[in-house]
Design a protein around this motif. Structure first.
Motif: not given
Lengths: 149, 125
Positions: A1-6
């Motif tokens: 699970m990758s960090a969402p792009d903000i």
């Protein structure tokens, strides 16, 4: 699970809503003049309506007795100027809030500024050129210190 | 005839009514100030002219009006101090309602002795 792009937050526009600080100065002036006016007008009401004979004691001789003293000239001139600027600025705000048509606002404010000028100039001249012992006046109406008495 | 839907009119509480009262008293005081500078300017005309106009201020009906005017001035002064407290004191917004009742209470406490004194002067000999 990758960090969402903000996404980077929007940079705030550097353009200011207004070019000048007129309304900030107006806000600050109302508070500063307000405090001084509370003190000056309380003194005015106590001196003219409460002590002595109150309103029954106010006549030409009473006013002349006050304005023969530079202290009361300065007090009353300060009160005149602060109260007129404070009141004119307050009524300007009321006109801006309640008059809907551009032309109505414009003319109401022109009338307001004209009244301001007439009243402040007249009031200032009266205090500064006042003569407590006018020649030829009924001596009975003059203050005790006048030579005609 | 259609009935207006309920709840569309803003019914403010202490905050709104103090704002309304501050405006009304402010405008009233401003118009009196214009007249008051003009009547006082008569000292520059002659002692007789000034004593004539000030005689109308000593008339009982005008004396009642003066009481109302002082009531307006005192409310505007006290409520103005409350506005400053709300703007500049860190806890002012939290206690604005209590401050408003403080304004009304202080105003009543000042108006009672003033009214007794002033109407005593106006209606006394």
């Amino acid at each position: 699970m990758s960090a969402p792009d903000i996404e980077a937050p929007r940079t705030r526009s550097r353009i200011r809503a207004t070019r000048t600080d007129v309304e900030l100065c107006s806000w600050l002036f109302m508070r500063m003049s307000g405090v001084v006016l509370v003190a000056l007008i309380t003194l005015h009401l106590v001196m003219n309506l409460v002590v002595g004979d109150g309103i029954q004691g106010v006549d030409f001789a009473f006013v002349a007795g006050k304005w023969a003293d530079p202290f009361w000239q300065v007090v009353d001139l300060t009160m005149l100027w602060l109260a007129m600027i404070h009141g004119t600025n307050g009524v300007r705000t009321v006109i801006n809030d309640h008059a809907r048509r551009d032309l109505t606002r414009y003319w109401l404010k022109m009338l307001l500024y004209l009244s301001f000028t007439v009243v402040v100039v007249l009031g200032t001249l009266v205090v500064l050129t006042f003569d407590p012992c006018p020649v030829g006046a009924d001596a009975a109406l003059l203050p005790d210190f006048c030579p005609a008495r | 005839m259609t009935k207006a839907p309920a709840g569309t009119l803003y019914r403010g509480r202490e905050g709104m009514w103090s704002w309304v009262a501050h405006r009304i008293t402010g405008v009233l005081i401003f118009f009196f100030l214009l007249v008051h500078v003009l009547d006082t300017a008569l000292v520059r005309v002659s002692p007789e002219a000034y004593d004539d106009i000030i005689g109308t201020y000593q008339n009982p009906v005008v004396g009642l009006g003066e009481t109302g005017l002082v009531a307006a001035v005192l409310f505007h002064a006290l409520n103005g101090l409350r506005v400053m407290a709300v703007d500049l004191w860190a806890k002012g917004t939290r206690y604005h309602r209590q401050l408003f009742y403080g304004v009304v209470g202080t105003w009543v406490l000042l108006m009672i002795p003033f009214t007794v004194r002033h109407l005593g002067n106006v209606f006394g000999e």
